[in-house]
Design an enzyme around this catalytic site. Structure first.
Site, PDB file in Angstrom:
ATOM      1  N   GLY A 256      29.344   8.010  40.398  1.00 52.36           N
ATOM      2  CA  GLY A 256      29.068   6.589  40.309  1.00 52.36           C
ATOM      3  C   GLY A 256      27.619   6.303  40.633  1.00 52.36           C
ATOM      4  N   GLY A 261      30.813   1.988  44.975  1.00 51.75           N
ATOM      5  CA  GLY A 261      32.092   2.133  45.662  1.00 51.75           C
ATOM      6  C   GLY A 261      32.632   3.547  45.611  1.00 51.75           C
ATOM      7  N   HIS A 298      29.040   4.348  57.042  1.00 55.05           N
ATOM      8  CA  HIS A 298      29.947   5.400  56.561  1.00 55.05           C
ATOM      9  C   HIS A 298      30.742   5.990  57.716  1.00 55.05           C
ATOM     10  CE1 HIS A 298      28.776   6.422  52.261  1.00 55.05           C
ATOM     11  NE2 HIS A 298      27.975   5.425  52.567  1.00 55.05           N
TER      12      HIS A 298
END
Length: 437
Positions: A256, A261, A298
């Site tokens: 991505g 996402g 994260h």
């Protein structure tokens, strides 16, 4: 043991009344779900919606043989207007009967208030009452006449209590577990850690609501967790059709763009398994506050039970992997490899750095191919953007494309994440290969 799913949704159903969210608007026809209600062997109901008799008739499973009802939540929150006409022998719930229900002497059913730790027999089924994982609710472990074992976990709007999973386990795996795995995949991870769920356990999603993605995306997400959802009216015969159980992917590559996402998707895919090793390839950057904020976000998103390893020696880590591993990300790994090989300089590239970088990529692809533990890797897809103005930028773009293609070629599943939505480029195999969990 035969399970008929008269309803598989949360208390308000799916779609929820008059809700205009994308999930509810996309939930039509056979995808419509009533509040969760499970008929066990034609004689025992677990939870119920407002019209279980109509739901049973649509499933061609009349309720004429039902003698007992187990409620996982307060009776006041259940739609029980149909109870007086049912002629049940017993209703068991974690609280007393609702005020509007007739007493047994006036035609209402006998009512038993239950607490975790109690055990009793209802017809040919043995029932254990377990903690529900949230206040005011209970779970039920039901053993059928043939020895099949079912665990039913109630819905919850609160984070699961940590001590619930050990209480649900008793040293033996269940044949089927019914729970809201979409909202709380960590419950499934805890059950696997306790040995209550194995690869042979049929994990069935219930209490579904509009927080879940609609259609094929729901089934794909559940399959990644080793779970599945049946439609309302569906019948599951435990042990009779093992091929119906989903095949979890062995090696998954998730690509991505920036902020697409992709990392959240990767973490979600492993949220239902315990003891994940998270490999961070980015390291730290002194004086870079924005990078530190990204790393902290994260880290905070990951389950506390995961182990974090900061390393770019991916081939060695993958070769030694004994359990699930998530690598985030391949792009930063390639950056580090090109740094080590001096591959940003044109002259060095032509003088051996190219061969060194590609040898490291080949080594990683071979380790990825040979690994028997479940793997998920995240990578950037940069080939569709602006052509970099420098030769080193174009070199990185090209080598990253080669790296992504090499890992994708050895992956069971490849996803492209765009705007938070996952597109399947390569799907799951029909039969399991040699992965172990």
């Amino acid at each position: 043991m035969e399970l008929t799913f008269l309803g598989t949704a949360g208390p308000r159903g799916w779609p929820q009344p008059f809700c205009t969210c994308a999930s509810c608007l996309g939930c039509t026809g056979s995808a419509v779900r009533e509040p969760s209600c499970v008929l066990v062997d034609g004689t025992l109901l677990i939870d119920c919606g407002p019209e279980p008799a109509h739901a049973a008739a649509r499933a061609a499973r009349p309720l004429t043989g039902v003698r007992h009802l187990l409620l996982s939540g307060p009776g006041e929150s259940a739609s029980l207007g149909w109870l007086p006409a049912a002629g049940l022998d017993l209703v068991a719930a974690p609280s007393g009967p609702p005020s509007g229900l007739p007493a047994p002497t006036a035609g209402g059913p006998p009512w038993q208030t239950v607490e975790p730790g109690e055990q009793f027999t209802l017809g040919s089924h043995h029932v254990r009452v377990l903690p529900g994982g949230s206040p005011g609710r209970v779970a039920y472990a039901v053993t059928g006449p043939g020895g099949a074992r079912l665990l039913y976990i109630p819905s919850s709007v609160l984070a699961p209590e940590a001590e619930a999973a050990p209480a649900w386990a008793d040293g033996r795996p269940y044949d089927a577990v019914l729970l809201d795995v979409v909202a709380w995949p960590e419950r499934l991870a805890a059950l696997r850690r306790e040995g209550a769920v194995t690869e042979e356990t049929d994990v069935l999603a219930v209490h579904l609501s509009h927080e879940a993605p609609p259609g094929e995306e729901l089934q794909r997400r559940l399959a990644a967790w080793g779970a599945r959802a049946v439609s309302d009216g569906g019948v599951v015969r435990l042990g009779a059709d093992p091929d119906r159980q989903p095949v979890r992917p062995h090696r998954t590559l998730i690509l991505g763009g920036a902020r697409s996402g992709k990392s959240a998707e990767a973490e979600r895919r492993l949220s239902a398994v315990p003891d994940v090793v998270y490999v961070a390839t980015g390291g730290t950057r002194d004086g870079d506050a924005e990078w530190a904020t990204r790393v902290a976000a994260h880290r905070d998103r990951r389950p506390a039970s995961w182990t974090t390893v900061e390393s770019t020696d991916l081939a060695a880590l993958i070769g030694a992997a004994a359990g699930p591993m998530l690598i985030d990300c391949l792009s930063l790994w390639l950056t580090a490899v090109m740094d080590e090989c001096g591959a940003w300089d044109d002259e060095a590239w032509d003088s051996g750095a190219c061969d060194a970088v590609r040898a490291r990529v080949d080594e990683l692809a071979a380790a990825w191919r040979a690994c028997r533990a479940p793997l998920v890797a995240v990578g950037n897809e940069v080939g569709s953007g602006v052509v970099p103005p420098t030769s080193s930028g174009r070199r990185f773009r090209d080598e990253l494309g080669r790296l992504n293609a090499a890992i994708a070629a050895e992956s069971d599943e490849v996803l492209l994440v765009v705007a938070g939505l996952s597109l399947t480029l390569r799907g799951l195999p029909r039969k399991p290969r040699h992965a172990r969990s």
